[in-house]
Design a protein around this motif. Structure first.
Motif, short mmCIF file in Angstrom:
data_model
loop_
_atom_site.label_atom_id
_atom_site.label_comp_id
_atom_site.label_asym_id
_atom_site.label_seq_id
_atom_site.Cartn_x
_atom_site.Cartn_y
_atom_site.Cartn_z
N GLU A 4 -21.00 16.52 31.92
CA GLU A 4 -19.74 16.35 32.14
C GLU A 4 -19.32 14.89 31.97
N ASN A 31 -14.49 20.79 30.01
CA ASN A 31 -14.53 19.89 31.26
C ASN A 31 -16.13 19.90 31.63
N GLN A 32 -17.20 21.00 31.09
CA GLN A 32 -18.41 20.71 31.23
C GLN A 32 -18.89 21.66 30.28
#
Length: 420
Positions: free
Chosen positions: A83, A242-243
Motif C-alpha cells: 500500500e 488502494n492495496q
C-alpha cells in the motif's frame, strides 16, 4: 522385605549375605509395597497427579498454540500486501500523490517468481439505499475473482463473481453475512436483491465472510460490499488502487517475495514515494513466542506438583527408615554392604515414582485420546511429553530417595540391633 517393625524373613537375610542382583532389589521393593499398600498408594498418588498434570498441561498448551496459529493461518501465512504510505522530502511535488496502480501488480507478478496470485483493491466509500428510506455509508471494494482465494474469503451463500463478470463489466456484488442479516433478514433473502452504488443498480449474487474474525482490523468491515474491479475502476474514474494483495507459493518464500515486490514497486515510482509491503511473519513469530511462554509457565506449575510429590516420597522413605532400623541392623550384621542398603531404599523410592508416573501418564493421555475418539474435538497427543514425564518422575524418585537411602546405609549395625 518384611513388614514394618517385624523381623526379616530367612529369605531376606540370606539375600543380604551375598551380592544382590537388581531383580532381588525389585522383589524386596514390591514386598514392601504389599506390606503397606495404603502407604505406597498415598505416596504414589502425588506422582500420579504431578505426571498427569504435566501431560495435560502440555496437551492444553499445544492445543492453544495450534488454535492461535490456525486462526492466523486462516488469514494466510503466504499473504503479502502492498500500500501507498505517502511522500518523503517531496518539496514542490508534495501535493501530488503517487498511488499504486494496477500495472504495479502486473509488473510484480511478472518479475517476482514467488507470487502465486494477486488482486488489486480499490476502495469506494459510498452512501447507498438498502430499502425503504434507509441510507448507509458503505465501504465498497473493487476486487478481482482471485481475491476470494488470496484473502481466503468464504462464500456462505451464492457464488463469487468470475472472470466473465469482470470482462463483461457485470453489475454484480457480494455482501457480508452480517449485512445480509441486518438489512435483508438473512442470507437466502438477500440473494437476488438489488442495491444502487453511485446510482448504478447491482444484483447481490453471494454472501461472504472472512475465514476468521478480525474484528474490523482488516479491510473487511461489517457492511462491506465486493464488486468486480473493472466495474469499480469505471465508477471511480481512476487507475489508482488502494492495496494489492499477493499470495506466495509457500511460506518460506514470503520474506524474499516481500523484498522483491517492494523493489519492483519502488522502481516504478518516484524516489520520494514511500510504500509499505508487509506480511504476517512477525505476527506468527509473536504468537508462537507467546504460546511457548504460556506453555513454559504451565509446565512450571506441573513441575512444582512433581516436586511436592517427591517431597512426599522423601518423607515417607524417612519414616520407613525409622520404622525399619532393627531390620537394617540385622541385614548389616549378616553381611549387607552400605551400597546394598542404599540401593534397596533407592529402588523403593524409584519404584514408587515410576508406578505413579506410569499411572499418571495413562490418565494424562486418556483425556486427549478420548476426545479424539468420541468427539469432533482434535487435541494433540504429546507422546514425547509422556516419555519426558516418566523420565522426570524417575528422576524425582532418585533425587528425593537418595537422602533416606544414605541415612539408612549410615546406621550403625550394633546400635540398630539394640533399637526397639
Amino acid at each position: 522385605m518384611s513388614h514394618l517393625g517385624a523381623r526379616p524373613t530367612p529369605l531376606n537375610i540370606a539375600g543380604a549375605t551375598r551380592s544382590m542382583a537388581f531383580g532381588e532389589f525389585l522383589a524386596q521393593a514390591f514386598a514392601a509395597f504389599r506390606a503397606d499398600k495404603v502407604r505406597a498408594t498415598m505416596t504414589a498418588l502425588g506422582m500420579v497427579i504431578g505426571t498427569s498434570s504435566l501431560i495435560l498441561v502440555v496437551t492444553i498448551a499445544l492445543s492453544g498454540k495450534q488454535y492461535v496459529l490456525a486462526q492466523i493461518e486462516n488469514i494466510g501465512t503466504n499473504l503479502v500486501w502492498a500500500e501507498y504510505e505517502g511522500l518523503v522530502n517531496a518539496g514542490a511535488n508534495a501535493s501530488v500523490r503517487d498511488y499504486l496502480t494496477y500495472d504495479d501488480m502486473v509488473a510484480a507478478e511478472q518479475q517476482v517468481p514467488e507470487i502465486k496470485a494477486a488482486t488489486p483493491v480499490l476502495n469506494l466509500h459510498e452512501r447507498i439505499a438498502t430499502g425503504g428510506d434507509k441510507e448507509l455509508d458503505i465501504l465498497v471494494l473493487g476486487v478481482e475473482p482471485s481475491y476470494k482465494d488470496v484473502r481466503r474469503m468464504r462464500v456462505v451463500t451464492g457464488r463469487f463473481f468470475d472472470e466473465q463478470d469482470t470482462e463483461l463489466f457485470n453489475k454484480v456484488c457480494l455482501i457480508t453475512q452480517k449485512f445480509a442479516e441486518v438489512h435483508y433478514g438473512g442470507n437466502e433473502l438477500a440473494l437476488g436483491q438489488h442495491l444502487k452504488i453511485v446510482g448504478v443498480p447491482f444484483v447481490i449474487i453471494g454472501i461472504f465472510r472472512e475465514s476468521m474474525e478480525t474484528f474490523g482490523r482488516s479491510e473487511i468491515q461489517d457492511d462491506t460490499i465486493l464488486i468486480p474491479y473493472t466495474v469499480a475502476r469505471r465508477l471511480a474514474g481512476t487507475q489508482s488502487i488502494n492495496q494489492i494483495y499477493f499470495t506466495m507459493f509457500n511460506s518460506d518464500s514470503v520474506p524474499a517475495g516481500t523484498r522483491d515486490i517492494l523493489r519492483v514497486i519502488k522502481s516504478r515510482h518516484r524516489p520520494e514515494s514511500e510504500y509499505k509491503v508487509d506480511n504476517l511473519t512477525d505476527v506468527l513469530q509473536v504468537a508462537e513466542k507467546t504460546a511457548n511462554a504460556f506453555t513454559l509457565i504451565l509446565l512450571l506449575f506441573a513441575v512444582v506438583t512433581l516436586i511436592v510429590g517427591g517431597v512426599g516420597i522423601m518423607n515417607i522413605m524417612l519414616a520407613t527408615v525409622s520404622a525399619r532400623i532393627r531390620e537394617i541392623g540385622i541385614r548389616k550384621a549378616v553381611g549387607a554392604t552400605r551400597i546394598e542398603i542404599e540401593l534397596q531404599f533407592l529402588t523403593e523410592a524409584v519404584l514408587i515414582s515410576l508406578v505413579g508416573g506410569l499411572i499418571g501418564t495413562m490418565l494424562g493421555l486418556a483425556i486427549p485420546l478420548s476426545l479424539r475418539l468420541f468427539t469432533d474435538i482434535y487435541m494433540p497427543i504429546p507422546f514425547l511429553a509422556a516419555l519426558i514425564a516418566i523420565g522426570v518422575s524417575c528422576s524425582v524418585g532418585i533425587g528425593f530417595g537418595v537422602l533416606p537411602a544414605k541415612l539408612a546405609a549410615k546406621l550403625d549395625p550394633i546400635e540398630s540391633l539394640r533399637y526397639e
